[in-house]
Scaffold this motif. Sequence first.
Motif, PDB file in Angstrom:
ATOM      1  N   ALA A   1      -9.692 -13.148   4.731  1.00  0.00           N
ATOM      2  CA  ALA A   1      -8.433 -13.536   5.377  1.00  0.00           C
ATOM      3  C   ALA A   1      -8.700 -13.800   6.854  1.00  0.00           C
ATOM      4  N   ASP A   2      -7.979 -14.761   7.417  1.00  0.00           N
ATOM      5  CA  ASP A   2      -8.113 -15.062   8.849  1.00  0.00           C
ATOM      6  C   ASP A   2      -7.348 -14.056   9.693  1.00  0.00           C
ATOM      7  N   LEU A   3      -6.227 -13.613   9.181  1.00  0.00           N
ATOM      8  CA  LEU A   3      -5.424 -12.614   9.886  1.00  0.00           C
ATOM      9  C   LEU A   3      -4.603 -11.848   8.858  1.00  0.00           C
ATOM     10  N   ALA A   4      -4.137 -10.679   9.260  1.00  0.00           N
ATOM     11  CA  ALA A   4      -3.383  -9.824   8.338  1.00  0.00           C
ATOM     12  C   ALA A   4      -2.173  -9.244   9.046  1.00  0.00           C
ATOM     13  N   PHE A   5      -1.116  -9.038   8.279  1.00  0.00           N
ATOM     14  CA  PHE A   5       0.080  -8.363   8.772  1.00  0.00           C
ATOM     15  C   PHE A   5       0.170  -7.037   8.038  1.00  0.00           C
ATOM     16  N   ALA A   6       0.122  -5.950   8.785  1.00  0.00           N
ATOM     17  CA  ALA A   6       0.038  -4.635   8.151  1.00  0.00           C
ATOM     18  C   ALA A   6       0.737  -3.592   9.000  1.00  0.00           C
ATOM     19  N   THR A   7       1.024  -2.447   8.370  1.00  0.00           N
ATOM     20  CA  THR A   7       1.681  -1.339   9.068  1.00  0.00           C
ATOM     21  C   THR A   7       0.696  -0.234   9.416  1.00  0.00           C
ATOM     22  N   THR A   8      -0.558  -0.391   9.016  1.00  0.00           N
ATOM     23  CA  THR A   8      -1.575   0.607   9.349  1.00  0.00           C
ATOM     24  C   THR A   8      -2.780  -0.078   9.960  1.00  0.00           C
ATOM     25  N   ASN A   9      -3.408   0.586  10.892  1.00  0.00           N
ATOM     26  CA  ASN A   9      -4.651   0.109  11.491  1.00  0.00           C
ATOM     27  C   ASN A   9      -5.560   1.320  11.628  1.00  0.00           C
ATOM     28  N   GLU A  10      -6.306   1.587  10.571  1.00  0.00           N
ATOM     29  CA  GLU A  10      -7.143   2.782  10.526  1.00  0.00           C
ATOM     30  C   GLU A  10      -8.416   2.640  11.369  1.00  0.00           C
ATOM     31  N   LYS A  11      -8.748   1.399  11.779  1.00  0.00           N
ATOM     32  CA  LYS A  11      -9.943   1.175  12.584  1.00  0.00           C
ATOM     33  C   LYS A  11      -9.593   0.309  13.788  1.00  0.00           C
TER      34      LYS A  11
ATOM     35  N   ILE B   1      -2.846 -13.820   0.703  1.00  0.00           N
ATOM     36  CA  ILE B   1      -3.341 -12.713  -0.114  1.00  0.00           C
ATOM     37  C   ILE B   1      -2.307 -11.615  -0.045  1.00  0.00           C
ATOM     38  N   ASN B   2      -1.636 -11.381  -1.161  1.00  0.00           N
ATOM     39  CA  ASN B   2      -0.576 -10.372  -1.197  1.00  0.00           C
ATOM     40  C   ASN B   2      -1.131  -9.004  -1.577  1.00  0.00           C
ATOM     41  N   GLY B   3      -0.511  -7.977  -1.036  1.00  0.00           N
ATOM     42  CA  GLY B   3      -0.910  -6.623  -1.400  1.00  0.00           C
ATOM     43  C   GLY B   3      -0.444  -5.618  -0.381  1.00  0.00           C
ATOM     44  N   THR B   4      -0.836  -4.382  -0.583  1.00  0.00           N
ATOM     45  CA  THR B   4      -0.504  -3.316   0.362  1.00  0.00           C
ATOM     46  C   THR B   4      -1.254  -3.530   1.669  1.00  0.00           C
ATOM     47  N   SER B   5      -0.869  -2.767   2.683  1.00  0.00           N
ATOM     48  CA  SER B   5      -1.561  -2.867   3.970  1.00  0.00           C
ATOM     49  C   SER B   5      -3.057  -2.620   3.802  1.00  0.00           C
TER      50      SER B   5
ATOM     51  N   ILE C   1      -3.774 -15.843   5.029  1.00  0.00           N
ATOM     52  CA  ILE C   1      -3.015 -14.738   5.618  1.00  0.00           C
ATOM     53  C   ILE C   1      -2.918 -13.603   4.607  1.00  0.00           C
ATOM     54  N   GLY C   2      -3.181 -12.399   5.067  1.00  0.00           N
ATOM     55  CA  GLY C   2      -2.990 -11.224   4.234  1.00  0.00           C
ATOM     56  C   GLY C   2      -1.676 -10.551   4.596  1.00  0.00           C
ATOM     57  N   ALA C   3      -0.812 -10.352   3.613  1.00  0.00           N
ATOM     58  CA  ALA C   3       0.493  -9.716   3.874  1.00  0.00           C
ATOM     59  C   ALA C   3       1.101  -9.253   2.562  1.00  0.00           C
ATOM     60  N   SER C   4       1.954  -8.250   2.639  1.00  0.00           N
ATOM     61  CA  SER C   4       2.647  -7.781   1.442  1.00  0.00           C
ATOM     62  C   SER C   4       3.706  -8.795   1.027  1.00  0.00           C
ATOM     63  N   ASN C   5       4.151  -8.696  -0.221  1.00  0.00           N
ATOM     64  CA  ASN C   5       5.236  -9.563  -0.690  1.00  0.00           C
ATOM     65  C   ASN C   5       6.473  -9.396   0.178  1.00  0.00           C
ATOM     66  N   THR C   6       6.762  -8.142   0.545  1.00  0.00           N
ATOM     67  CA  THR C   6       7.972  -7.859   1.324  1.00  0.00           C
ATOM     68  C   THR C   6       7.903  -8.502   2.702  1.00  0.00           C
ATOM     69  N   LEU C   7       6.780  -8.336   3.381  1.00  0.00           N
ATOM     70  CA  LEU C   7       6.634  -8.943   4.712  1.00  0.00           C
ATOM     71  C   LEU C   7       6.655 -10.464   4.624  1.00  0.00           C
ATOM     72  N   THR C   8       6.047 -11.000   3.582  1.00  0.00           N
ATOM     73  CA  THR C   8       6.034 -12.453   3.417  1.00  0.00           C
ATOM     74  C   THR C   8       7.453 -12.984   3.281  1.00  0.00           C
ATOM     75  N   GLU C   9       8.253 -12.330   2.439  1.00  0.00           N
ATOM     76  CA  GLU C   9       9.617 -12.809   2.183  1.00  0.00           C
ATOM     77  C   GLU C   9      10.542 -12.568   3.366  1.00  0.00           C
ATOM     78  N   PHE C  10      10.512 -11.360   3.920  1.00  0.00           N
ATOM     79  CA  PHE C  10      11.516 -10.999   4.923  1.00  0.00           C
ATOM     80  C   PHE C  10      11.105 -11.306   6.364  1.00  0.00           C
ATOM     81  N   TYR C  11       9.827 -11.593   6.598  1.00  0.00           N
ATOM     82  CA  TYR C  11       9.403 -11.837   7.979  1.00  0.00           C
ATOM     83  C   TYR C  11       8.650 -13.156   8.161  1.00  0.00           C
ATOM     84  N   LEU C  12       7.716 -13.448   7.266  1.00  0.00           N
ATOM     85  CA  LEU C  12       6.819 -14.585   7.491  1.00  0.00           C
ATOM     86  C   LEU C  12       7.373 -15.933   7.059  1.00  0.00           C
ATOM     87  N   LEU C  13       8.334 -15.962   6.159  1.00  0.00           N
ATOM     88  CA  LEU C  13       8.814 -17.240   5.626  1.00  0.00           C
ATOM     89  C   LEU C  13       9.199 -18.267   6.702  1.00  0.00           C
TER      90      LEU C  13
END
Length: 297
Positions: free
Chosen positions: A143-153, A127-131, A97-109
């Motif tokens: 990554a199999d899936l990602a949690f992000a706030t941007t979808n440029e494509k 995999i932690n990091g920015t969107s 899973i690709g996600a930021s530290n913040t999303l992992t802690e506050f949403y995905l846990l």
Amino acid sequence: MQAKLEQYKIFKAVADTGNITAAARDMYISQSAVSQTVNSLENSLGVRLFARSKKGVTLTRDGSTLYEYVSAALALLESGEAKLNESKELISGELVIGASNTLTEFYLLPFLRQYHKQYPGVRVRIINGTSRRVMNALDAGLADLAFATTNEKPDDYDSYLCFKTHTAFVAAPDYPIDFGKTYSLEEISAMPLILLEQEAGSRRFLENIFLKKGLRLNPEIELASYELLISLAAIGLGVAGVTEEFSETAFKNDKVKRLKLDIELPTRAVSMLTAKQTPPSTAAAKFMDLVKYHNFL
């Protein structure tokens, strides 16, 4: 290739039984089909694989050499099929899973906890990091899936909206500021700001809002950790730009207070994304179901 594989399976069955009739019975095919397959394999390889007698067949030296490789190859294929079946049943496998530290802690846990409880054999990696970084990992197949706030494509991804976020500016309750006043973005931009680093999606989001008003943000403190935004604001070092949904505990415990703004800031969408050209694995699909079921409730 498939025909060749069947030839080798029949060859091994004949070698194991030492008898064409017995091999035919074990494989549920006719005796003539077994004989023809063995003859065809010998002709294609240009060697004699079996020595025939009235008692049955025995491997020649060339046949013994081939038998070692065929046995190893078929065992490897069977092992691979077994692994695939285990993965399909989620007895084993991997989920990335690709996600930021913040999303992992506050949403995905909570989802990660429930998923691990249901499928303990599946190895979960994050995999932690920015969107932008997690989307790059999704693009590269890392990554199999990602949690992000941007979808440029958007044409490249299947996207599922998880929730929307709201931005707020906060400060310590005893910070020398009038919390009863309504502030403009121009006034906010002149304050000693505490913001995430420029690579962060939420920082770029804020930058764009202020740029549309002809304003530039020049924070006094830039951070890589979301948790430190609240902590530093709470000790009076400045005004922090935060996500309300991730700051509820700080609000509840009166660590920080919101500043009133004269405009309503746009919301941001947090989405769960998968690559359209790659169907999600069984492990990924089950995790996605958990998220979707939670939203349905």
